[in-house]
Structure formats: structure tokens, C-alpha cells
Design a protein around this motif. Structure first.
Motif, PDB file in Angstrom:
ATOM      1  N   TRP A  91       0.493   2.582  -1.561  1.00  0.00           N
ATOM      2  CA  TRP A  91       1.604   1.679  -1.261  1.00  0.00           C
ATOM      3  C   TRP A  91       1.655   1.360   0.222  1.00  0.00           C
ATOM      4  O   TRP A  91       1.972   0.239   0.613  1.00  0.00           O
ATOM      5  N   THR A  92       1.323   2.321   1.068  1.00  0.00           N
ATOM      6  CA  THR A  92       1.262   2.056   2.508  1.00  0.00           C
ATOM      7  C   THR A  92       0.215   0.991   2.801  1.00  0.00           C
ATOM      8  O   THR A  92       0.467   0.039   3.534  1.00  0.00           O
ATOM      9  N   THR A 147       8.846   4.053   0.443  1.00  0.00           N
ATOM     10  CA  THR A 147       7.697   3.746   1.310  1.00  0.00           C
ATOM     11  C   THR A 147       8.157   3.088   2.595  1.00  0.00           C
ATOM     12  O   THR A 147       7.733   3.475   3.693  1.00  0.00           O
TER      13      THR A 147
END
Length: 127
Positions: free
Chosen positions: A30-31, A63
């Protein structure tokens, strides 16, 4: 954790080094996708969620909070009705963009070969 001098360099091979926590953050899918999406400029939460695709609101929120805590993303809330919040890469976040683009590009270019190897491996293991 106490503050480190600005010129301090960590050692990711040292199990006690906080670099490992940062490697976990940087290596998170997700980063990688959020940093890549924000490379185009500031985005509202819903636009970012749609751009990333497949991420739940809860996971995206977590996130973004983690990236903001690490100084990679800024969150700007505007006092409008309805409320508006924009997320944007910081200078530190932009410095991470290029290495993550290389990893994402490598993954996209080599996924067919990796899938073929996985299938071959799984066939050999199952026989």
C-alpha cells in the motif's frame, strides 16, 4: 526511540536498528501504491482510494497516518462543508518515489516470469 543526529545512518542488518521498521513501511504494497499515486500531486481521500484500487478505507487511512507520522505525506484539512482533506507527498516522500517506481516497474515487467516459475515450482512439489 530517541532522536538521532540528522547525519546518522542506520544499519538494516542490525536487528536492533529502527531501519527495519522503516523497511517494513517502505516494502508495504500500500505504501508503494500510495506514494506512486501521490506522485501526480495532492489528492483527496476518495480519489486516492479509487486510484490505488482494492484498498479498503480503513487500510488506506492507516497507511496515510503511518506515512504522515514518518514525514512522507502531509494531510491538509480545509474547513469547508463538506470537509475537504488533501494528501500530498513531502520532500522526503518525493525522495522515495523514484526507488519505489523502480520496484513497481520491475514487478510489472517480471510478473509473467514469476508466475511461470511459481507454477513450475508448484508442479514439481506436488509430484
Amino acid at each position: 526511540m530517541t532522536s538521532a543526529p540528522a547525519d546518522w545512518i542506520g544499519d538494516g542488518y542490525d536487528p536492533e536498528c529502527p531501519t527495519r521498521v522503516l523497511l517494513d513501511r517502505v516494502g508495504d504494497k500500500w505504501t508503494v501504491l500510495v506514494i506512486g499515486a501521490l506522485a501526480d500531486g495532492p489528492m483527496r481521500f476518495t480519489v486516492l482510494r479509487d486510484r490505488v484500487g482494492g484498498v479498503s478505507g480503513k487500510v488506506l487511512t492507516a497507511t496515510l497516518r503511518a506515512l504522515a507520522r514518518d514525514g512522507l505525506v502531509t494531510r491538509t484539512a480545509y474547513p469547508t462543508i463538506p470537509p475537504r482533506v488533501d494528501y500530498e507527498l513531502t520532500e522526503l516522500g518525493r525522495s522515495l518515489q523514484e526507488p519505489l517506481d523502480v520496484i513497481r516497474d520491475w514487478s510489472e515487467r517480471h510478473i509473467a516470469a514469476v508466475i511461470a516459475h511459481r507454477e513450475k515450482f508448484d508442479d514439481q512439489v506436488s509430484t
